[in-house]
Design an enzyme around this catalytic site. Sequence first.
Site, PDB file in Angstrom:
ATOM      1  N   TYR A 191      -1.653  -0.254  10.206  1.00 34.55           N
ATOM      2  CA  TYR A 191      -1.932  -0.857   8.898  1.00 34.55           C
ATOM      3  C   TYR A 191      -0.715  -0.709   7.981  1.00 34.55           C
ATOM      4  CZ  TYR A 191      -3.661  -1.161   4.120  1.00 34.55           C
ATOM      5  OH  TYR A 191      -3.807  -1.478   2.790  1.00 34.55           O
TER       6      TYR A 191
ATOM      7  N   LYS B 158       2.101  -3.581   6.553  1.00 28.26           N
ATOM      8  CA  LYS B 158       2.436  -3.813   5.146  1.00 28.26           C
ATOM      9  C   LYS B 158       3.950  -3.702   4.942  1.00 28.26           C
ATOM     10  CE  LYS B 158      -1.640  -4.504   3.323  1.00 28.26           C
ATOM     11  NZ  LYS B 158      -1.983  -5.771   2.659  1.00 28.26           N
TER      12      LYS B 158
ATOM     13  N   SER C 282       0.826  -1.203   0.000  1.00 29.15           N
ATOM     14  CA  SER C 282       0.000   0.000   0.000  1.00 29.15           C
ATOM     15  C   SER C 282       0.858   1.249   0.000  1.00 29.15           C
ATOM     16  CB  SER C 282      -0.860  -0.016   1.273  1.00 29.15           C
ATOM     17  OG  SER C 282      -1.468   1.240   1.481  1.00 29.15           O
TER      18      SER C 282
HETATM   19  N1  UFG Z   1     -13.228  11.369   2.259  1.00 31.53           N
HETATM   20  C1  UFG Z   1     -14.222  12.285   2.509  1.00 31.53           C
HETATM   21  N2  UFG Z   1     -15.448  11.818   2.908  1.00 31.53           N
HETATM   22  C2  UFG Z   1     -15.719  10.488   3.052  1.00 31.53           C
HETATM   23  C3  UFG Z   1     -14.686   9.550   2.776  1.00 31.53           C
HETATM   24  C4  UFG Z   1     -13.445  10.034   2.388  1.00 31.53           C
HETATM   25  O1  UFG Z   1     -14.024  13.492   2.395  1.00 31.53           O
HETATM   26  O2  UFG Z   1     -16.850  10.136   3.429  1.00 31.53           O
HETATM   27  C5  UFG Z   1     -11.909  11.854   1.808  1.00 31.53           C
HETATM   28  C6  UFG Z   1     -10.792  11.492   2.768  1.00 31.53           C
HETATM   29  O3  UFG Z   1     -10.657  12.465   3.754  1.00 31.53           O
HETATM   30  C7  UFG Z   1      -9.600  11.407   1.828  1.00 31.53           C
HETATM   31  C8  UFG Z   1     -10.197  10.947   0.505  1.00 31.53           C
HETATM   32  O4  UFG Z   1     -11.591  11.209   0.598  1.00 31.53           O
HETATM   33  O5  UFG Z   1      -9.067  12.678   1.650  1.00 31.53           O
HETATM   34  C9  UFG Z   1      -9.984   9.488   0.220  1.00 31.53           C
HETATM   35  O6  UFG Z   1     -10.378   8.737   1.356  1.00 31.53           O
HETATM   36  P1  UFG Z   1     -10.506   7.148   1.328  1.00 31.53           P
HETATM   37  O7  UFG Z   1     -10.974   6.730   2.692  1.00 31.53           O
HETATM   38  O8  UFG Z   1     -11.308   6.728   0.157  1.00 31.53           O
HETATM   39  O9  UFG Z   1      -9.028   6.639   1.074  1.00 31.53           O
HETATM   40  P2  UFG Z   1      -7.675   6.946   1.885  1.00 31.53           P
HETATM   41  O10 UFG Z   1      -6.862   7.837   1.001  1.00 31.53           O
HETATM   42  O11 UFG Z   1      -7.900   7.382   3.258  1.00 31.53           O
HETATM   43  O12 UFG Z   1      -7.089   5.477   2.024  1.00 31.53           O
HETATM   44  C10 UFG Z   1      -6.496   4.779   0.970  1.00 31.53           C
HETATM   45  C11 UFG Z   1      -6.732   3.288   1.092  1.00 31.53           C
HETATM   46  C12 UFG Z   1      -6.041   2.765   2.319  1.00 31.53           C
HETATM   47  C13 UFG Z   1      -4.607   3.153   2.294  1.00 31.53           C
HETATM   48  C14 UFG Z   1      -4.447   4.616   2.106  1.00 31.53           C
HETATM   49  C15 UFG Z   1      -3.002   4.963   1.893  1.00 31.53           C
HETATM   50  O13 UFG Z   1      -8.097   3.033   1.160  1.00 31.53           O
HETATM   51  O14 UFG Z   1      -6.136   1.349   2.340  1.00 31.53           O
HETATM   52  O15 UFG Z   1      -5.150   5.051   0.954  1.00 31.53           O
HETATM   53  O16 UFG Z   1      -2.691   6.081   2.601  1.00 31.53           O
HETATM   54  F1  UFG Z   1      -4.005   2.818   3.454  1.00 31.53           F
END
Ligand code: UFG
Length: 341
Positions: free
Chosen positions: A153, A157, A129
């Site tokens: 997490y 990894k 990841s």
């Molecule tokens: N976001 C919102 N509202 C929501 C959900 C997400 O504004 O309801 C924003 C988050 O703050 C973030 C972006 O959308 O800025 C993406 O969020 P995600 O939860 O979809 O994904 P992440 O970037 O947090 O996480 C992903 C993978 C993880 C991994 C990570 C690496 O899902 O498994 O990238 O940093 F660990």
Amino acid sequence: MAMSEILVTGGCGYIGSHCVLCLLDGGFDAVILDDFSTGRRSVGETLASADSKGRLAEIAEGSLLDPESIDRVFENRRIDAVIHLAGSSQVAESVSDPGKYYRNNVAGTVNLLESMRNHGIGRIVFSSSAAVYGEPKYVPIDENHPLEPMNPYGKSKLMVERILEDYGRAYGIRSVCLRYFNAAGADPEGRSGECHEPETHLIPSIIRSLLDGNRGFSIFGADYGTRDGTCVRDYVDVGDLAEAHLLALRYLEENGKSDRFNLGTSSGSTVREVLAACERITGKKIRAEIRDRRPGDPAALIADNRKAKEILGWEPKRTLEDSVRTAYAWEMRRRGLTSSP
Ligand code: UFG
């Protein structure tokens, strides 16, 4: 490639199921090891039905925490290589329950590797990841970026990546670690898609909020130093990710080396841009509210994907709109609605 059968651990999960579809569509036989803690039985049933060009996946229910169930898979088949995706993948949960992550992701992988050693299986593609990098020191992030994961997490990894290096040196097991950025989208034929419970990921969260009576979707922070104040991520289609696993298998067959690659598109989208793409695809205005930042979210994560392009020959083909279109169709189908975006 002269291969007989590929073991996919976590093959009924989101990314795993798309890897299995890609294997079947590519003419491989696949056996899936899944404990169905988060993998879905309905997806397993689809994968096990012989409609993918006559190929079918076989399901072996079992856990990586039970070494005997891993041994049984290797004993009864001619497995050439392993694609290893089984594990836990919720960042927030890893902070509140780190033991689960070190057990499932690290101890589970050691069990898998031991069983591979005992059965003379020497190739593994590992689902790593972008979380191994931690807070970006620069973007786009290349594979030489410092490795400073910020949560259990990401640490789990990275630990597995290190373990794979040692298993390579000591026992000759070769590995490719694929560092995914933000996986998005679904199978265009509707055979699988994203479905986590609870769902925290951006695109399915937006789509669910719309289909739940446009109840309102939360933007986590609009005061970042980005072009519109919301976080930037590199959304890469799950079909493109799946194809990279086949290329990684080929790399392992043709090269005597191990390596690691970023998988992203090298271009970032803000939360507001993703929301706008969802509105274009669905033709609906989606209610959104700005909330506080989510703890631990970096402002921008974008992959430098040149290494995967040059060495694996990988080329991400699907756009963000493609991913939103298939994700929407999948969620509609899951709810028994017809999709006519
Ligand atoms: N976001 C919102 N509202 C929501 C959900 C997400 O504004 O309801 C924003 C988050 O703050 C973030 C972006 O959308 O800025 C993406 O969020 P995600 O939860 O979809 O994904 P992440 O970037 O947090 O996480 C992903 C993978 C993880 C991994 C990570 C690496 O899902 O498994 O990238 O940093 F660990």
